[in-house]
Design a protein around this motif. Structure first.
Motif, short mmCIF file in Angstrom:
data_model
loop_
_atom_site.label_atom_id
_atom_site.label_comp_id
_atom_site.label_asym_id
_atom_site.label_seq_id
_atom_site.Cartn_x
_atom_site.Cartn_y
_atom_site.Cartn_z
N ILE A 52 0.99 -1.18 0.07
CA ILE A 52 0.02 -0.06 -0.13
C ILE A 52 1.02 1.27 0.13
O ILE A 52 1.79 1.43 0.99
N ILE A 53 0.31 2.09 -0.89
CA ILE A 53 1.18 3.41 -0.90
C ILE A 53 0.28 4.51 -0.57
O ILE A 53 0.82 5.63 0.06
N GLU A 54 -0.89 4.40 -0.83
CA GLU A 54 -1.86 5.53 -0.20
C GLU A 54 -3.09 4.72 -0.03
O GLU A 54 -3.47 3.95 -0.40
N ILE A 55 -3.69 5.18 1.13
CA ILE A 55 -4.97 4.55 1.59
C ILE A 55 -5.95 5.60 2.22
O ILE A 55 -5.41 6.41 2.98
N SER A 56 -7.29 5.53 1.93
CA SER A 56 -8.23 6.52 2.48
C SER A 56 -9.55 5.66 2.74
O SER A 56 -9.56 4.26 2.55
N LYS A 57 -10.65 5.84 3.30
CA LYS A 57 -11.73 5.27 3.25
C LYS A 57 -12.35 4.95 1.99
O LYS A 57 -13.28 4.04 2.09
N THR A 58 -12.08 5.58 1.02
CA THR A 58 -12.55 5.65 -0.26
C THR A 58 -11.70 5.03 -1.32
O THR A 58 -12.36 4.84 -2.41
N GLU A 59 -10.46 4.99 -1.25
CA GLU A 59 -9.48 4.59 -2.08
C GLU A 59 -8.19 4.10 -1.49
O GLU A 59 -7.80 4.68 -0.51
N CYS A 60 -7.75 2.95 -2.14
CA CYS A 60 -6.58 2.40 -1.82
C CYS A 60 -5.78 2.10 -3.05
O CYS A 60 -5.95 1.46 -3.92
N LYS A 61 -4.50 2.92 -2.98
CA LYS A 61 -3.55 2.52 -4.01
C LYS A 61 -2.31 1.82 -3.58
O LYS A 61 -1.94 1.98 -2.53
N ALA A 62 -1.76 0.82 -4.47
CA ALA A 62 -0.86 -0.06 -3.87
C ALA A 62 0.27 -0.39 -5.21
O ALA A 62 -0.36 -0.49 -6.20
N GLU A 63 1.42 -0.88 -4.93
CA GLU A 63 2.28 -1.06 -5.90
C GLU A 63 2.62 -2.75 -6.05
O GLU A 63 2.67 -3.36 -4.93
N ILE A 64 2.52 -3.19 -7.06
CA ILE A 64 2.61 -4.57 -7.17
C ILE A 64 4.05 -4.63 -7.37
O ILE A 64 5.06 -4.31 -7.88
N PHE A 65 4.38 -5.62 -6.45
CA PHE A 65 6.04 -6.27 -6.27
C PHE A 65 6.07 -7.87 -6.74
O PHE A 65 7.03 -8.38 -6.93
N ASN A 66 4.91 -8.64 -7.04
CA ASN A 66 5.09 -9.85 -7.41
C ASN A 66 3.85 -10.34 -7.94
O ASN A 66 2.56 -9.83 -7.43
N THR A 67 3.59 -11.27 -9.05
CA THR A 67 2.68 -11.43 -9.76
C THR A 67 2.61 -13.12 -9.97
O THR A 67 3.64 -13.43 -10.51
N LEU A 68 1.50 -13.77 -9.49
CA LEU A 68 1.45 -15.34 -10.12
C LEU A 68 0.12 -15.29 -10.79
O LEU A 68 -0.77 -14.66 -10.55
N GLN A 69 0.30 -16.19 -11.82
CA GLN A 69 -0.72 -16.61 -13.11
C GLN A 69 -1.34 -17.87 -12.36
O GLN A 69 -0.69 -18.89 -12.63
N GLN A 70 -2.72 -17.97 -12.19
CA GLN A 70 -3.27 -19.29 -12.04
C GLN A 70 -3.39 -19.97 -13.17
O GLN A 70 -4.13 -19.32 -14.02
N SER A 71 -3.25 -21.29 -13.37
CA SER A 71 -3.63 -22.13 -14.43
C SER A 71 -5.31 -22.16 -14.55
O SER A 71 -5.98 -22.30 -13.62
N LYS A 72 -5.56 -22.18 -15.83
CA LYS A 72 -7.20 -22.47 -16.12
C LYS A 72 -7.25 -23.75 -15.72
O LYS A 72 -6.69 -24.65 -15.95
N ARG A 73 -8.59 -24.03 -15.35
CA ARG A 73 -9.03 -25.30 -15.09
C ARG A 73 -9.06 -26.06 -16.54
O ARG A 73 -9.21 -25.35 -17.70
N LEU A 74 -9.08 -27.25 -16.56
CA LEU A 74 -9.06 -28.28 -17.87
C LEU A 74 -10.33 -28.00 -18.74
O LEU A 74 -10.27 -28.62 -19.87
N TYR A 75 -11.54 -27.76 -18.00
CA TYR A 75 -12.50 -27.66 -18.70
C TYR A 75 -13.20 -26.36 -18.67
O TYR A 75 -13.24 -25.64 -17.78
N ASP A 76 -14.13 -26.19 -19.58
CA ASP A 76 -15.05 -25.01 -19.50
C ASP A 76 -16.42 -25.20 -19.52
O ASP A 76 -17.02 -25.89 -20.31
N LEU A 77 -17.06 -25.03 -18.15
CA LEU A 77 -18.38 -25.31 -17.94
C LEU A 77 -19.32 -24.13 -18.04
O LEU A 77 -19.10 -23.17 -17.18
#
Length: 233
Positions: A52-77
């Protein structure tokens, strides 16, 4: 791990912005402060670790320092289901189906559907909450007010199955295999009409049952999600 959801993600500057309920929950319920870490998803499989780099009751801004990508499931239902007379019951279905695993939910109008007007903003909030709680980081699409006669002519969702109460012989688990994209249609309270079933079969849909018990509409939808999840374990 508590996960927040937002579409306001600027990957060029590695920042995210939470607003509305998400910002209020972060600031007032979790009492987060500048410099603390939060986890944010975009509903498209990404889990961003942020500071978090800025935060109030109406807005929160944050800086991304890591990202993980979840695999899609094997089927589309895709589950086509008719809104129930009491919206609370279809809300229960939405929550459980998202937790178990579903790509798309189509709320369909048939001849016997009893409810056409839905609180769509509330439905969206339920789906988002269920996605975050279950840590399935792909937000299912919810389509409302779909006409049945138009839906049965669509070939966009894989193999097509219709569950009804007129004694179809084949159980869903015996006809649908692993890694198979499909749409399963659940009728309204009172079931599809004979003509609706006949027209679907003429257009290439296959009739299936979900067991020997007669199920409520919303229960049948949860059974479909559960059967497909079990097949694809």
């Amino acid at each position: 791990m508590i996960i927040h959801y937002t579409k306001d993600i600027n990957l060029n500057h590695n920042t995210i912005t939470l607003t509305g309920d998400e910002a209020q929950h972060c600031a007032k319920v979790l009492r987060k402060r500048m410099g603390e870490d939060i986890y944010v998803t975009d509903g498209e499989g990404a889990l961003h670790s942020c500071k978090i780099i800025e935060i109030s009751k109406t807005e929160c801004k944050a800086e991304i320092f890591n990202t993980l990508q979840q695999s899609k499931r094997l089927y589309d239902l895709t589950i086509s289901i008719c809104p129930t007379k009491k919206q609370s019951r279809i809300e229960w279905f939405l929550e459980k189906a998202v937790e178990i695993g579903v790509s798309r939910i189509i709320l369909t109008q048939t001849q016997r559907t009893e409810k056409s007007r839905l609180k769509e903003v509330r439905l969206h909030k339920i789906v988002v909450a269920a996605m975050k709680q279950s840590k399935n980081l792909y937000l299912p699409q919810v389509i409302t007010n779909q006409n049945w006669n138009d839906l049965i002519q669509c070939n966009d969702y894989g193999d097509k199955y219709i569950a009804h109460c007129e004694d179809p012989k084949t159980h869903l688990a015996k006809i649908c295999g692993p890694a198979q994209d499909c749409i399963v249609a659940i009728g309204p309270e009172g079931d599809f009409t004979t003509q609706e079933i006949k027209l679907a079969l003429e257009l290439g849909w296959k009739e299936i049952n979900l067991g020997s018990s007669r199920l409520r509409t919303e229960t049948a939808g949860v059974v479909v999600a559960s059967v497909l999840a079990q097949i694809n374990m």
